[in-house]
Write a protein that holds these residues in place. Structure first.
Motif, PDB file in Angstrom:
ATOM      1  N   LYS A 149       7.413  -1.784  -7.143  1.00  0.00           N
ATOM      2  CA  LYS A 149       6.692  -0.634  -6.588  1.00  0.00           C
ATOM      3  C   LYS A 149       6.668  -0.726  -5.062  1.00  0.00           C
ATOM      4  CE  LYS A 149       2.866   0.720  -8.499  1.00  0.00           C
ATOM      5  NZ  LYS A 149       1.488   0.702  -9.058  1.00  0.00           N
ATOM      6  N   LYS A 151       4.952   9.051  -3.051  1.00  0.00           N
ATOM      7  CA  LYS A 151       3.714   8.770  -2.323  1.00  0.00           C
ATOM      8  C   LYS A 151       3.339   9.949  -1.405  1.00  0.00           C
ATOM      9  CE  LYS A 151       3.251   4.346  -3.566  1.00  0.00           C
ATOM     10  NZ  LYS A 151       2.054   3.793  -4.249  1.00  0.00           N
ATOM     11  N   SER A 208       3.531  -1.391 -15.300  1.00  0.00           N
ATOM     12  CA  SER A 208       3.964  -1.182 -13.922  1.00  0.00           C
ATOM     13  C   SER A 208       3.768  -2.414 -13.055  1.00  0.00           C
ATOM     14  CB  SER A 208       3.194  -0.004 -13.305  1.00  0.00           C
ATOM     15  OG  SER A 208       1.803  -0.283 -13.289  1.00  0.00           O
ATOM     16  N   GLN A 209       2.999  -3.411 -13.564  1.00  0.00           N
ATOM     17  CA  GLN A 209       2.727  -4.613 -12.782  1.00  0.00           C
ATOM     18  C   GLN A 209       3.590  -5.796 -13.206  1.00  0.00           C
ATOM     19  OE1 GLN A 209      -1.484  -4.908 -13.621  1.00  0.00           O
ATOM     20  NE2 GLN A 209      -2.015  -3.917 -11.705  1.00  0.00           N
ATOM     21  N   GLN A 260      10.823   6.812  -3.714  1.00  0.00           N
ATOM     22  CA  GLN A 260       9.497   6.223  -3.835  1.00  0.00           C
ATOM     23  C   GLN A 260       8.553   6.712  -2.728  1.00  0.00           C
ATOM     24  OE1 GLN A 260      10.259   1.860  -4.477  1.00  0.00           O
ATOM     25  NE2 GLN A 260       9.423   2.356  -6.475  1.00  0.00           N
ATOM     26  N   SER A 307       4.524  -0.084  -1.739  1.00  0.00           N
ATOM     27  CA  SER A 307       3.190   0.150  -1.172  1.00  0.00           C
ATOM     28  C   SER A 307       3.371   0.727   0.231  1.00  0.00           C
ATOM     29  CB  SER A 307       2.393  -1.155  -1.108  1.00  0.00           C
ATOM     30  OG  SER A 307       2.216  -1.692  -2.399  1.00  0.00           O
TER      31      SER A 307
END
Length: 227
Positions: free
Chosen positions: A143, A125, A31-32, A121, A145
């Motif tokens: 991703k 969250k 995922s990174q 997304q 944030s």
């Protein structure tokens, strides 16, 4: 040597070569991975796969190719640790997508990131209203944030003994300049109502509207090309 035995031998050699170089290059969670990491991984994997089954390619040539790709990756990683500008050029930079509840469309366009991706997304969250977001940043690994507004995280309505407002999903009514007629029935509205709401906000051309949605409290959230 039997053809199957050759493939087995080449596969074993390639496996341990890949394992060795992967350990040297460093580790990241899937995922990174940035776009650069992803492309390098796919390319090296393709080279390794070719070496395992294609007897027309010398395994020594494949090992040299894998070595060059891996060493270049290590070299670039070392350089980008010290050179921020080069790091941003290769990995891209985080983009501010929502600021104080307002979608910044020009940044979405720069990242080729659409409203469907953003809403999905946000839901991942546990955010169902864009207006509840203080800041949302699209990271280089894709991703999102999210920092919620303080009033959405400090206390619950139960803590304050406050009557809870109406909850539910935001209903999309306009997407990429097109009215979603099938969704209007969910809120018992029609296209004429949509146009009147846009006009009230000085929006004359619906094609300028990237997204419009109605929240359960009947507030309308609109994102235009000029946001």
């Amino acid at each position: 040597m039997n053809g199957h035995l050759i493939i087995i031998f080449r596969s074993i050699v390639t496996y341990f070569v890949l394992l060795s170089f992967t350990r040297v290059m460093g580790r990241k969670q899937i995922s990174q991975l940035t776009y650069f990491d992803y492309i390098v991984g796919i390319t090296i994997g393709s080279i390794a796969g070719e070496s395992a089954v294609n007897n027309n390619v010398k395994i020594s040539d494949i090992l040299i190719s894998i070595s060059i790709w891996s060493l270049l990756t290590i070299l670039i990683s070392e350089i980008t640790l010290k050179n921020i500008k080069l790091r941003l050029l290769i990995d891209s930079e985080p983009l501010l997508i929502i600021d104080k509840g307002k979608v910044i469309y020009k940044n979405m366009k720069k990242a080729r990131y659409n409203m469907g991706d953003l809403l999905m997304q946000l839901r991942n969250k546990d955010v169902f209203y864009i207006t509840d977001v203080e800041i949302a940043v699209l990271e280089p690994d894709g991703k999102l944030s999210v920092l919620k507004k303080v009033e959405q995280t400090a206390v619950t309505v139960g803590d304050m003994n406050i009557k809870k407002s109406k909850t539910g999903m935001m209903v999309d009514i306009v997407l990429d300049g097109n009215i979603l007629s099938s969704h209007l029935s969910l809120i018992q509205k029609d296209e004429k109502w949509v146009m009147s709401q846009l006009k009230a906000r000085n929006i004359d051309n619906i094609k300028d509207v990237i997204f419009a949605g109605v929240q359960p409290d009947e507030q309308i959230y609109i994102v235009t090309k000029y946001s």
